[in-house]
Design an enzyme around this catalytic site. Structure first.
Site, PDB file in Angstrom:
ATOM      1  N   GLN A   9       0.831  -1.199   0.000  1.00 23.88           N
ATOM      2  CA  GLN A   9       0.000   0.000   0.000  1.00 23.88           C
ATOM      3  C   GLN A   9       0.868   1.252   0.000  1.00 23.88           C
ATOM      4  O   GLN A   9       1.927   1.304   0.616  1.00 23.88           O
ATOM      5  CB  GLN A   9      -0.924   0.016   1.218  1.00 23.88           C
ATOM      6  CG  GLN A   9      -2.081   0.984   1.077  1.00 23.88           C
ATOM      7  CD  GLN A   9      -3.238   0.640   2.001  1.00 23.88           C
ATOM      8  OE1 GLN A   9      -3.376  -0.507   2.427  1.00 23.88           O
ATOM      9  NE2 GLN A   9      -4.070   1.608   2.303  1.00 23.88           N
ATOM     10  N   SER A  90       3.559  -6.661   2.606  1.00 22.71           N
ATOM     11  CA  SER A  90       2.228  -6.516   3.214  1.00 22.71           C
ATOM     12  C   SER A  90       1.169  -7.054   2.251  1.00 22.71           C
ATOM     13  O   SER A  90       1.168  -8.240   1.945  1.00 22.71           O
ATOM     14  CB  SER A  90       1.987  -5.058   3.605  1.00 22.71           C
ATOM     15  OG  SER A  90       0.825  -4.938   4.396  1.00 22.71           O
ATOM     16  N   LEU A  91       0.267  -6.192   1.746  1.00 25.86           N
ATOM     17  CA  LEU A  91      -0.761  -6.706   0.835  1.00 25.86           C
ATOM     18  C   LEU A  91      -0.127  -7.356  -0.386  1.00 25.86           C
ATOM     19  O   LEU A  91      -0.729  -8.223  -1.030  1.00 25.86           O
ATOM     20  CB  LEU A  91      -1.729  -5.601   0.411  1.00 25.86           C
ATOM     21  CG  LEU A  91      -1.295  -4.664  -0.725  1.00 25.86           C
ATOM     22  CD1 LEU A  91      -1.706  -5.193  -2.090  1.00 25.86           C
ATOM     23  CD2 LEU A  91      -1.868  -3.283  -0.525  1.00 25.86           C
ATOM     24  N   ARG A 115     -10.011  -7.421   3.465  1.00 24.28           N
ATOM     25  CA  ARG A 115      -8.879  -7.054   4.318  1.00 24.28           C
ATOM     26  C   ARG A 115      -8.805  -5.542   4.495  1.00 24.28           C
ATOM     27  O   ARG A 115      -8.632  -5.023   5.603  1.00 24.28           O
ATOM     28  CB  ARG A 115      -7.582  -7.579   3.698  1.00 24.28           C
ATOM     29  CG  ARG A 115      -6.309  -7.325   4.503  1.00 24.28           C
ATOM     30  CD  ARG A 115      -5.136  -7.965   3.757  1.00 24.28           C
ATOM     31  NE  ARG A 115      -3.864  -7.889   4.479  1.00 24.28           N
ATOM     32  CZ  ARG A 115      -2.982  -6.919   4.329  1.00 24.28           C
ATOM     33  NH1 ARG A 115      -3.221  -5.908   3.497  1.00 24.28           N
ATOM     34  NH2 ARG A 115      -1.839  -6.939   5.006  1.00 24.28           N
ATOM     35  N   HIS A 199      -0.418  -3.303  10.920  1.00 22.70           N
ATOM     36  CA  HIS A 199       0.622  -4.197  11.449  1.00 22.70           C
ATOM     37  C   HIS A 199       0.987  -3.884  12.892  1.00 22.70           C
ATOM     38  O   HIS A 199       2.164  -3.767  13.247  1.00 22.70           O
ATOM     39  CB  HIS A 199       1.860  -4.158  10.545  1.00 22.70           C
ATOM     40  CG  HIS A 199       1.585  -4.608   9.154  1.00 22.70           C
ATOM     41  ND1 HIS A 199       1.274  -5.919   8.845  1.00 22.70           N
ATOM     42  CD2 HIS A 199       1.531  -3.916   7.989  1.00 22.70           C
ATOM     43  CE1 HIS A 199       1.048  -6.012   7.544  1.00 22.70           C
ATOM     44  NE2 HIS A 199       1.193  -4.812   7.006  1.00 22.70           N
ATOM     45  N   GLN A 248      -0.095 -11.909   9.822  1.00 19.80           N
ATOM     46  CA  GLN A 248       0.482 -10.746   9.144  1.00 19.80           C
ATOM     47  C   GLN A 248      -0.256  -9.453   9.467  1.00 19.80           C
ATOM     48  O   GLN A 248       0.330  -8.373   9.486  1.00 19.80           O
ATOM     49  CB  GLN A 248       0.476 -11.006   7.632  1.00 19.80           C
ATOM     50  CG  GLN A 248       1.228  -9.977   6.797  1.00 19.80           C
ATOM     51  CD  GLN A 248       0.503  -9.678   5.515  1.00 19.80           C
ATOM     52  OE1 GLN A 248      -0.648  -9.243   5.536  1.00 19.80           O
ATOM     53  NE2 GLN A 248       1.158  -9.911   4.396  1.00 19.80           N
TER      54      GLN A 248
END
Length: 307
Positions: A9, A90-91, A115, A199, A248
């Site tokens: 992101q 991440s994503l 998500r 996170h 995660q």
């Protein structure tokens, strides 16, 4: 050896994918399938904006994934033949899993939409924050976060490279960390323009939502090993993939360690798909590695010739 890597992101921008869609029917097919899966004209939002709507987490996450997968499919590259590993920030880990066949495209889009929505809903807007500590390593960042917490949440969210670590948590704690970081020797400490504290433990409601979503999702063994954010190690078992993706949401993204581990395993070339964000991080982690960042049709042509 070669790894294909996928951005996270913050790499979204209005106009993303437009030139690619004009040049490639394979890319158009990806955008059309994602639109259908989400029952949303995400491709139009990507191409035309408005920027504020594209930046919304529930839109940015599937958009970044769609753009990366469209870039890969437009290249016509056989991942199993050309990649030894895949990884994503991440994503981007979902993009990597999609590229490697662990999720189909429609499933990946729906998971990321859920998500993004769950992460945004986990903490009311304004109550959380994230900050980048520049010129700070993981050890210093952990000292800063611990000193700033003072009974609130403040933890390391992203260990990006040797000189860039991101912290996340309650807004007041993260704001305290800005001054503490400078006092402890960080070159700069800046708040990030994000809508939620990703996170960190405040994301637990989103982790629970993703546990439900992933339990229902079909997961296959990937055709190439996928480095997981939370372990900085490859994962291939479907149940393990589900578990790691849930973890995660609240755990630190171990990007520096992941790139270093791949380099130590023999990876000398990293191919970033859909953005030019991870490449500079890779060079700071593994200076002897080569990086190819692929965004435009010309970039795709150059990649095909190079590998």
């Amino acid at each position: 050896m070669r790894a294909f890597i996928f951005p996270g992101q913050g790499s979204q921008s209005v106009g993303m994918g437009r030139t690619l869609a004009e040049a490639s029917s394979a890319a158009r097919d990806v955008f059309g399938e994602v639109d259908e899966a989400l029952k949303q004209k995400l491709s139009v939002l990507m191409a035309e904006g408005p920027p504020d709507d594209l930046t919304l987490t529930e839109n940015a996450q599937p958009a970044i994934m769609a753009n990366a997968i469209a870039t890969l499919r437009a290249s016509g590259i056989d991942l199993a033949a050309k990649a030894d590993f895949v990884a994503g920030h991440s994503l981007g880990e979902y993009s990597a899993l999609c590229a490697a066949g662990a999720f189909d495209l429609a499933t990946t889009a729906r998971l990321l939409k859920r998500r993004g929505h769950a992460m945004q809903a986990a903490v009311p807007v304004g109550e959380g924050a994230m900050a980048a500590l520049l010129g700070a390593g993981l050890g210093l960042a952990r000292e800063v976060a611990e000193a700033a917490a003072q009974g609130q949440v403040c933890t390391v969210a992203n260990d990006n490279d040797p000189g860039q670590v991101v912290i996340s948590g309650d807004r007041a704690a993260v704001e305290r960390a800005l001054d503490i970081a400078k006092e402890k020797g960080a070159r700069r400490a800046i708040l990030l323009p994000v809508s939620a504290p990703f996170h960190c433990p405040l994301m637990q409601p989103a982790a629970e939502a993703m546990a439900e979503a992933l339990a229902e999702a079909s997961v296959s063994s990937p055709i190439v090993p996928v480095y997981a954010n939370v372990t900085a190690a490859p994962a291939s078992d479907p149940d393990e993939i589900r578990r790691l993706l849930v973890e995660q949401v609240t755990e630190m993204v171990r990007w520096r360690e992941s790139v270093a581990a791949m380099f130590e395993a023999g990876v000398t070339q990293y191919v970033e798909l859909g953005a030019k964000v991870l490449g500079p991080m890779v060079k700071r982690i593994a200076p002897d590695a080569t990086v190819i960042s692929v965004v435009t049709p010309d970039d795709i042509d150059a990649l095909v010739k190079a590998i």
